[in-house]
Write an enzyme that holds these catalytic residues in place. Sequence first.
Site, PDB file in Angstrom:
ATOM      1  CG  PHE A 125       4.109   8.426  -5.592  1.00  0.00           C
ATOM      2  CD1 PHE A 125       5.564   7.497  -5.053  1.00  0.00           C
ATOM      3  CD2 PHE A 125       5.107   8.581  -6.857  1.00  0.00           C
ATOM      4  CE1 PHE A 125       6.479   7.208  -5.891  1.00  0.00           C
ATOM      5  CE2 PHE A 125       6.067   9.190  -7.109  1.00  0.00           C
ATOM      6  CZ  PHE A 125       7.442   8.693  -7.082  1.00  0.00           C
ATOM      7  CG  ASP A 194      -0.473   3.933  -8.775  1.00  0.00           C
ATOM      8  OD1 ASP A 194       0.480   3.190  -8.931  1.00  0.00           O
ATOM      9  OD2 ASP A 194       0.111   4.500  -9.461  1.00  0.00           O
ATOM     10  CE1 TYR A 217      10.277   3.262 -11.519  1.00  0.00           C
ATOM     11  CE2 TYR A 217       9.460   3.784 -13.495  1.00  0.00           C
ATOM     12  CZ  TYR A 217       9.263   4.210 -12.117  1.00  0.00           C
ATOM     13  OH  TYR A 217       9.209   5.411 -12.270  1.00  0.00           O
ATOM     14  CE  LYS A 218       8.011   2.664  -8.403  1.00  0.00           C
ATOM     15  NZ  LYS A 218       7.214   3.605  -8.439  1.00  0.00           N
ATOM     16  NE  ARG A 364      11.079   2.950  -0.513  1.00  0.00           N
ATOM     17  CZ  ARG A 364      10.775   3.853  -1.710  1.00  0.00           C
ATOM     18  NH1 ARG A 364       9.569   3.323  -1.617  1.00  0.00           N
ATOM     19  NH2 ARG A 364      11.587   3.860  -3.163  1.00  0.00           N
TER      20      ARG A 364
HETATM   21  C1  LIG Z   1       7.252   4.937  -8.705  1.00  0.00           C
HETATM   22  C2  LIG Z   1       5.536   5.382  -8.865  1.00  0.00           C
HETATM   23  C3  LIG Z   1       5.113   5.669 -10.044  1.00  0.00           C
HETATM   24  C4  LIG Z   1       6.483   6.879 -11.060  1.00  0.00           C
HETATM   25  O1  LIG Z   1       6.030   7.034 -11.691  1.00  0.00           O
HETATM   26  P1  LIG Z   1       6.675   7.349 -13.193  1.00  0.00           P
HETATM   27  O2  LIG Z   1       5.514   8.431 -14.036  1.00  0.00           O
HETATM   28  O3  LIG Z   1       7.548   5.994 -13.473  1.00  0.00           O
HETATM   29  O4  LIG Z   1       7.990   8.535 -12.666  1.00  0.00           O
HETATM   30  C5  LIG Z   1       3.660   6.957  -9.724  1.00  0.00           C
HETATM   31  N1  LIG Z   1       3.053   6.471  -8.665  1.00  0.00           N
HETATM   32  C6  LIG Z   1       3.637   5.629  -7.808  1.00  0.00           C
HETATM   33  C7  LIG Z   1       2.488   5.055  -6.474  1.00  0.00           C
HETATM   34  C8  LIG Z   1       4.528   5.131  -7.626  1.00  0.00           C
HETATM   35  O5  LIG Z   1       5.314   4.149  -7.023  1.00  0.00           O
END
Ligand SMILES: *Cc1c(COP(=O)(O)O)cnc(C)c1O
Length: 404
Positions: A125, A194, A217-218, A364
């Site tokens: 990401f 992660d 939040y996911k 997605r």
């Molecule tokens: C959603 C997501 C994030 C989001 O990071 P935030 O600090 O909450 O904005 C980071 N890494 C991955 C792999 C994600 O899927």
Amino acid sequence: MLSRADFEARDAADPLASYRQRFALPENVTYLDGNSLGPLPRHVPDVVADVVQREWGIDLIRSWNDNGWWEMTQRVGERIARLIGAPTGSVVAGDTTTVALYKAVSAARRLRPDRHVILTDSGNFPTDLYVLSSVAEATGAALVTVPPEEVADRIGPDVAVLALTHVDYRTGRRHDMEALTTAAHAHGALVVWDLCHSAGAMPLDVANADLAVGCGYKYLNGGPGAPAFLYVHPDHQNAFVNPISGWWGHADPFAMEPHFRPAPGVRRVQVGTQPIIALAALEAALDAFDGVDMAALRHKSELLVSGFIQLVDERLSDFEVVTPRRAEDRGSHVTLAHEEATAVMAALVERGVIGDVRPPNLLRFGLAPLYQRHTDVWDAVEAIGGVMENKAWKRVATRHGPVT
Ligand SMILES: *Cc1c(COP(=O)(O)O)cnc(C)c1O
């Protein structure tokens, strides 16, 4: 050929079917974006209202003690620990994934000062790649980025930290967490996982990993901007050096000492005062997992994903399935490639089928096993077929908001 009746039969036989009632999902919406923003658990508004009106409004500052505000980050951490296979006293909730990742990778790097490589993969990401680059710069390490399938071969004696995202946010490809953790340890490296796209979607076992972070939040459904979490293996906790020494990580915060002394245990990963209202929403949201058999959750997720892919193969020849074909190689969302992805998704959203797009050409569809129905899969593929057949995507006004 599968029919709608097959999906109705799967719903009828679904041992988790009743969990959907724990969510306030709107009628006439097929929500396939819980991998980006989980839906609202039904009882969260009442809990949040009580925190605001009674705890904040009436009990005021006494709530830090009387309503358990001070322990909230650790209390929520304990509940997440159960979902990711972490032992007691190893997880705290707070901050954001981005910040938690910075702290975790920085601390891991300091635990391997004689090695100079932070290793990741090119599918990671963006925020993870940016953070890893920042940590590398701040700690005099080199960030090495290889294609996902080459990670295992690149692990060697120069690697201080292997930092990977378990499930790829774009394709849904899943790394073998156990094998890569074992390989890294065999070479003396530490591993930071992660879990943004896997926590709450499948059983996890991070107990052997060194550190892990993830998102609230996911699949955990904690609401927009919900606090993240950070796991530290018990063996590393008292050597964990937080790159931001803040008073919430101090051994005795209210002694108000002029010099930093880290708290024993996992509490030292904390930095400063946390958003209590958001933590309360996340804590209440986690109730939706009460009683869930995680193996059943994964089984359902596999059935949702394989059902979706089979229908695409049978009915949507214009779309390429990007998600891996083997169940053990993927997470809980399906990604399709189509050159008009943005317009197709806009037409779907107009019809109440909500997924999202990722550039340049990916659609997605998140299939969260806690609340999704098998018939949602059927209805979504029907809708995609309809949008293609009547060419609705050619007429749709694609909105240009800042968020895709
Ligand atoms: C959603 C997501 C994030 C989001 O990071 P935030 O600090 O909450 O904005 C980071 N890494 C991955 C792999 C994600 O899927």
